[in-house]
Write a protein that holds these residues in place. Sequence first.
Motif, PDB file in Angstrom:
ATOM      1  N   GLY A  29       0.704  -1.156  -0.053  1.00 32.11           N
ATOM      2  CA  GLY A  29       0.002  -0.025  -0.016  1.00 32.11           C
ATOM      3  C   GLY A  29       0.873   1.227  -0.106  1.00 32.11           C
ATOM      4  N   SER A  30       0.136   2.458   0.153  1.00 33.72           N
ATOM      5  CA  SER A  30       1.070   3.444   0.111  1.00 33.72           C
ATOM      6  C   SER A  30       0.406   4.596   1.181  1.00 33.72           C
ATOM      7  CB  SER A  30       1.002   4.254  -1.311  1.00 33.72           C
ATOM      8  OG  SER A  30      -0.421   4.473  -1.598  1.00 33.72           O
ATOM      9  N   GLY A  31       0.970   5.638   1.525  1.00 32.41           N
ATOM     10  CA  GLY A  31       0.707   6.553   2.602  1.00 32.41           C
ATOM     11  C   GLY A  31       1.133   6.340   3.822  1.00 32.41           C
ATOM     12  N   MET A  36      -1.073  -2.293  11.058  1.00 34.20           N
ATOM     13  CA  MET A  36       0.458  -2.530  10.168  1.00 34.20           C
ATOM     14  C   MET A  36       0.306  -2.263   8.646  1.00 34.20           C
ATOM     15  SD  MET A  36       1.389  -6.379  11.519  1.00 34.20           S
ATOM     16  CE  MET A  36       1.487  -6.817  13.185  1.00 34.20           C
ATOM     17  N   LEU A  37      -0.690  -1.871   8.300  1.00 34.09           N
ATOM     18  CA  LEU A  37      -1.183  -1.500   6.779  1.00 34.09           C
ATOM     19  C   LEU A  37      -1.438  -0.201   6.481  1.00 34.09           C
ATOM     20  CD1 LEU A  37      -3.855  -4.505   6.357  1.00 34.09           C
ATOM     21  CD2 LEU A  37      -1.445  -4.394   6.103  1.00 34.09           C
ATOM     22  N   ILE A  84      -7.335  -3.276   2.088  1.00 33.97           N
ATOM     23  CA  ILE A  84      -7.790  -1.835   2.482  1.00 33.97           C
ATOM     24  C   ILE A  84      -8.100  -1.117   1.217  1.00 33.97           C
ATOM     25  CG2 ILE A  84      -7.126   0.278   3.544  1.00 33.97           C
ATOM     26  CD1 ILE A  84      -6.801  -2.088   5.395  1.00 33.97           C
ATOM     27  N   LEU A  85      -9.421  -0.705   1.447  1.00 30.18           N
ATOM     28  CA  LEU A  85     -10.064   0.206   0.001  1.00 30.18           C
ATOM     29  C   LEU A  85      -9.900   1.457   0.195  1.00 30.18           C
ATOM     30  CD1 LEU A  85     -13.265  -1.975  -0.436  1.00 30.18           C
ATOM     31  CD2 LEU A  85     -11.077  -2.432  -1.898  1.00 30.18           C
ATOM     32  N   GLU A 125      -2.648  -5.106   0.963  1.00 30.30           N
ATOM     33  CA  GLU A 125      -3.285  -6.596   1.220  1.00 30.30           C
ATOM     34  C   GLU A 125      -2.375  -7.426   2.451  1.00 30.30           C
ATOM     35  OE1 GLU A 125      -3.857  -8.556  -2.492  1.00 30.30           O
ATOM     36  OE2 GLU A 125      -4.346  -6.610  -3.405  1.00 30.30           O
ATOM     37  N   ALA A 126      -3.292  -8.108   3.104  1.00 29.84           N
ATOM     38  CA  ALA A 126      -2.556  -9.082   4.203  1.00 29.84           C
ATOM     39  C   ALA A 126      -3.365 -10.186   4.530  1.00 29.84           C
ATOM     40  CB  ALA A 126      -2.130  -7.841   5.317  1.00 29.84           C
TER      41      ALA A 126
END
Length: 174
Positions: free
Chosen positions: A79-81, A132-133, A170-171, A138-139
């Motif tokens: 992911g990002s951010g 953690m995301l 995470i959407l 995706e995890a």
Amino acid sequence: MIMNNRPFIVFILVLLLISCTNNQERSKLPAKPGKREMADLNRYLVSKDRERIENYIERKNLNMKESSSGLWYYIIKGGSGDLLSDNDKVVFEYECSLLDGTECYSSEELGPKEIIMGRSEIEAGLNEGLRMLKPGAEAIFILPPFLAYGLLGDRKKIPSRAVVVYNVTILYAR
């Protein structure tokens, strides 16, 4: 005079018999376990859960890590951010299943889950894993019973003392 006291004497004898029977039955019951026995039992159950989780990871050939709390995780996509944190509104897709593959709940069936981090009631292990995301991540999380639904399960689809596997994407997060 003895005739008049007969019901009273019979009553006393019956009480004595009942009290003797109850004492004998009580002596047959096992003693309540103490703190040490309960701690030993808990350690045993945790080790059995760990063994089941490690066998699952090996069978599925997953490269998972374990957090200090006992949560197992594998981040498939970073992911990002920023990492998710308290008060973030988070929307995620998920599949919740048991180690044997039985699906319990999914966003495909129930729609994506929307929570406010730190305010919504979710499993402790899922809360830890989501932190953690980042958005878009995706995890896979494996939650031992003490981080999931505990001794009772959810009394619907998740049985007592179940190890739960979450696949999460995470959407949205803000």
